[in-house]
Design a protein around this motif. Structure first.
Motif, PDB file in Angstrom:
ATOM      1  N   ILE A   1      39.419  37.207  40.154  1.00  0.00           N
ATOM      2  CA  ILE A   1      38.383  36.945  39.037  1.00  0.00           C
ATOM      3  C   ILE A   1      37.051  36.549  39.454  1.00  0.00           C
ATOM      4  CG2 ILE A   1      38.857  34.535  39.032  1.00  0.00           C
ATOM      5  CD1 ILE A   1      38.711  34.490  36.123  1.00  0.00           C
ATOM      6  N   SER A   2      36.015  37.043  38.822  1.00  0.00           N
ATOM      7  CA  SER A   2      34.620  36.709  39.057  1.00  0.00           C
ATOM      8  C   SER A   2      33.924  36.654  38.086  1.00  0.00           C
ATOM      9  CB  SER A   2      34.123  38.199  39.948  1.00  0.00           C
ATOM     10  OG  SER A   2      32.726  37.924  40.459  1.00  0.00           O
ATOM     11  N   GLU A   3      32.759  35.649  38.085  1.00  0.00           N
ATOM     12  CA  GLU A   3      31.844  35.519  36.865  1.00  0.00           C
ATOM     13  C   GLU A   3      30.728  34.872  37.216  1.00  0.00           C
ATOM     14  OE1 GLU A   3      33.250  32.544  33.962  1.00  0.00           O
ATOM     15  OE2 GLU A   3      34.998  32.336  35.153  1.00  0.00           O
ATOM     16  N   GLY A   4      29.793  34.947  36.537  1.00  0.00           N
ATOM     17  CA  GLY A   4      28.527  34.455  36.981  1.00  0.00           C
ATOM     18  C   GLY A   4      27.649  35.245  37.883  1.00  0.00           C
ATOM     19  N   GLY A   5      26.355  34.634  37.849  1.00  0.00           N
ATOM     20  CA  GLY A   5      25.554  35.337  38.781  1.00  0.00           C
ATOM     21  C   GLY A   5      24.662  36.244  38.067  1.00  0.00           C
ATOM     22  N   TRP A   6      23.720  36.764  39.062  1.00  0.00           N
ATOM     23  CA  TRP A   6      22.729  37.659  38.257  1.00  0.00           C
ATOM     24  C   TRP A   6      22.474  39.054  39.282  1.00  0.00           C
ATOM     25  CZ3 TRP A   6      20.606  36.659  33.713  1.00  0.00           C
ATOM     26  CH2 TRP A   6      21.050  35.342  33.050  1.00  0.00           C
ATOM     27  N   THR A   7      22.059  39.963  38.528  1.00  0.00           N
ATOM     28  CA  THR A   7      21.562  41.306  39.571  1.00  0.00           C
ATOM     29  C   THR A   7      20.110  41.473  39.025  1.00  0.00           C
ATOM     30  OG1 THR A   7      23.911  42.176  39.348  1.00  0.00           O
ATOM     31  CG2 THR A   7      22.240  43.730  39.764  1.00  0.00           C
ATOM     32  N   GLU A   8      19.363  41.728  40.205  1.00  0.00           N
ATOM     33  CA  GLU A   8      17.967  42.279  39.851  1.00  0.00           C
ATOM     34  C   GLU A   8      17.856  43.633  40.009  1.00  0.00           C
ATOM     35  OE1 GLU A   8      13.689  40.783  41.258  1.00  0.00           O
ATOM     36  OE2 GLU A   8      15.309  39.602  41.429  1.00  0.00           O
TER      37      GLU A   8
ATOM     38  N   PRO B   1      28.918  40.646  34.580  1.00  0.00           N
ATOM     39  CA  PRO B   1      29.910  40.256  33.468  1.00  0.00           C
ATOM     40  C   PRO B   1      31.026  39.994  34.055  1.00  0.00           C
ATOM     41  CG  PRO B   1      29.842  42.641  34.385  1.00  0.00           C
ATOM     42  CD  PRO B   1      28.680  41.892  34.719  1.00  0.00           C
ATOM     43  N   GLU B   2      31.806  39.092  33.296  1.00  0.00           N
ATOM     44  CA  GLU B   2      32.937  38.558  33.811  1.00  0.00           C
ATOM     45  C   GLU B   2      34.010  39.635  34.132  1.00  0.00           C
ATOM     46  OE1 GLU B   2      37.040  36.095  32.241  1.00  0.00           O
ATOM     47  OE2 GLU B   2      35.209  35.936  31.252  1.00  0.00           O
ATOM     48  N   GLU B   3      34.959  39.482  35.499  1.00  0.00           N
ATOM     49  CA  GLU B   3      35.747  40.390  35.795  1.00  0.00           C
ATOM     50  C   GLU B   3      36.865  39.797  36.234  1.00  0.00           C
ATOM     51  OE1 GLU B   3      33.677  41.966  39.477  1.00  0.00           O
ATOM     52  OE2 GLU B   3      32.453  43.441  38.251  1.00  0.00           O
ATOM     53  N   HIS B   4      38.028  40.496  36.023  1.00  0.00           N
ATOM     54  CA  HIS B   4      39.252  40.127  36.381  1.00  0.00           C
ATOM     55  C   HIS B   4      40.210  41.099  36.638  1.00  0.00           C
ATOM     56  CE1 HIS B   4      41.613  39.957  32.372  1.00  0.00           C
ATOM     57  NE2 HIS B   4      40.231  39.295  32.166  1.00  0.00           N
ATOM     58  N   LEU B   5      41.386  41.030  37.387  1.00  0.00           N
ATOM     59  CA  LEU B   5      42.291  42.086  37.548  1.00  0.00           C
ATOM     60  C   LEU B   5      43.413  41.423  38.314  1.00  0.00           C
ATOM     61  CD1 LEU B   5      43.187  44.973  37.661  1.00  0.00           C
ATOM     62  CD2 LEU B   5      42.277  45.242  40.236  1.00  0.00           C
ATOM     63  N   PHE B   6      44.846  41.752  37.511  1.00  0.00           N
ATOM     64  CA  PHE B   6      45.966  41.394  37.862  1.00  0.00           C
ATOM     65  C   PHE B   6      46.821  42.323  38.266  1.00  0.00           C
ATOM     66  CE2 PHE B   6      50.607  40.263  37.104  1.00  0.00           C
ATOM     67  CZ  PHE B   6      50.602  39.216  38.153  1.00  0.00           C
ATOM     68  N   THR B   7      47.317  42.533  39.654  1.00  0.00           N
ATOM     69  CA  THR B   7      47.944  43.474  40.322  1.00  0.00           C
ATOM     70  C   THR B   7      49.538  43.246  40.650  1.00  0.00           C
ATOM     71  OG1 THR B   7      45.956  44.559  41.109  1.00  0.00           O
ATOM     72  CG2 THR B   7      47.964  45.406  41.994  1.00  0.00           C
ATOM     73  N   LEU B   8      50.341  43.906  40.446  1.00  0.00           N
ATOM     74  CA  LEU B   8      51.547  43.821  41.191  1.00  0.00           C
ATOM     75  C   LEU B   8      51.913  44.728  42.311  1.00  0.00           C
ATOM     76  CD1 LEU B   8      54.069  41.532  40.285  1.00  0.00           C
ATOM     77  CD2 LEU B   8      54.927  43.374  38.911  1.00  0.00           C
ATOM     78  N   GLU B   9      52.766  44.201  43.350  1.00  0.00           N
ATOM     79  CA  GLU B   9      52.907  45.159  44.373  1.00  0.00           C
ATOM     80  C   GLU B   9      54.421  44.962  44.676  1.00  0.00           C
ATOM     81  OE1 GLU B   9      50.134  43.579  47.267  1.00  0.00           O
ATOM     82  OE2 GLU B   9      48.625  45.117  46.485  1.00  0.00           O
TER      83      GLU B   9
ATOM     84  N   LEU C   1      48.199  45.858  36.334  1.00  0.00           N
ATOM     85  CA  LEU C   1      48.919  45.387  35.040  1.00  0.00           C
ATOM     86  C   LEU C   1      47.734  44.770  33.874  1.00  0.00           C
ATOM     87  CD1 LEU C   1      51.947  43.344  36.001  1.00  0.00           C
ATOM     88  CD2 LEU C   1      51.687  45.780  35.433  1.00  0.00           C
ATOM     89  N   SER C   2      46.671  44.323  34.080  1.00  0.00           N
ATOM     90  CA  SER C   2      45.761  43.623  33.159  1.00  0.00           C
ATOM     91  C   SER C   2      44.211  43.591  34.067  1.00  0.00           C
ATOM     92  CB  SER C   2      46.277  42.605  32.648  1.00  0.00           C
ATOM     93  OG  SER C   2      46.144  41.512  33.371  1.00  0.00           O
ATOM     94  N   GLY C   3      43.638  43.889  33.235  1.00  0.00           N
ATOM     95  CA  GLY C   3      41.996  43.525  33.713  1.00  0.00           C
ATOM     96  C   GLY C   3      40.884  43.757  32.637  1.00  0.00           C
ATOM     97  N   LYS C   4      39.691  43.463  33.235  1.00  0.00           N
ATOM     98  CA  LYS C   4      38.396  43.399  32.448  1.00  0.00           C
ATOM     99  C   LYS C   4      37.322  43.819  33.471  1.00  0.00           C
ATOM    100  CE  LYS C   4      35.962  40.854  29.021  1.00  0.00           C
ATOM    101  NZ  LYS C   4      35.774  39.473  28.470  1.00  0.00           N
ATOM    102  N   ASN C   5      36.490  44.799  32.936  1.00  0.00           N
ATOM    103  CA  ASN C   5      35.357  45.220  33.606  1.00  0.00           C
ATOM    104  C   ASN C   5      35.473  45.572  35.095  1.00  0.00           C
ATOM    105  OD1 ASN C   5      33.721  44.887  31.348  1.00  0.00           O
ATOM    106  ND2 ASN C   5      33.570  42.709  31.848  1.00  0.00           N
ATOM    107  N   MET C   6      36.834  46.160  35.594  1.00  0.00           N
ATOM    108  CA  MET C   6      36.847  46.330  36.916  1.00  0.00           C
ATOM    109  C   MET C   6      37.572  47.744  36.904  1.00  0.00           C
ATOM    110  SD  MET C   6      37.936  43.167  39.253  1.00  0.00           S
ATOM    111  CE  MET C   6      37.657  43.963  40.687  1.00  0.00           C
ATOM    112  N   ASP C   7      37.669  48.534  38.060  1.00  0.00           N
ATOM    113  CA  ASP C   7      38.357  49.609  38.451  1.00  0.00           C
ATOM    114  C   ASP C   7      39.760  49.072  38.699  1.00  0.00           C
ATOM    115  OD1 ASP C   7      36.175  51.373  38.001  1.00  0.00           O
ATOM    116  OD2 ASP C   7      35.652  51.410  40.069  1.00  0.00           O
TER     117      ASP C   7
END
Length: 91
Positions: A22-29, A38-46, A67-73
């Motif tokens: 999970i990653s959220e916050g911060g700025w890009t110039e 944007p908020e990013e998250h990814l759940f992976t099963l291996e 299995l689930s995620g948002k705003n990520m490859d």
């Protein structure tokens, strides 16, 4: 992250790993303008397995299933490794 292992026999080991990022916050110039990241998250099963063919040769296999995620490859991957140990008595 979590991992559960089970050694079915002396030469066969299976496991299941999970990863959560999970990653959220911060700025890009960009060109002197600031954009909120944007908020990013990814759940992976291996699921994984390890097969010991001989005291010197082992095969490792790992498969990544997003299995689930948002705003990520969300990559699907399979790694198969053949390991040869020159000194099997040092295990």
């Amino acid at each position: 992250n979590a991992s559960v292992h089970y050694q079915a026999t002396g030469w066969f080991n299976i496991a299941i790993n999970s990863n959560y990022h999970i990653s959220e916050g911060g700025w890009t110039e960009y060109w002197s303008k600031k954009y909120k990241n944007p908020e990013e998250h990814l759940f992976t099963l291996e699921p994984t397995m390890e097969i010991q063919i001989s005291p010197s040769v082992t095969v490792y296999e790992i498969t990544g299933l997003p299995l689930s995620g948002k705003n990520m490859d969300a990559p699907f991957y399979i790694f198969i490794t053949l390991s040869y140990n020159l000194f099997p008595f040092f295990k």
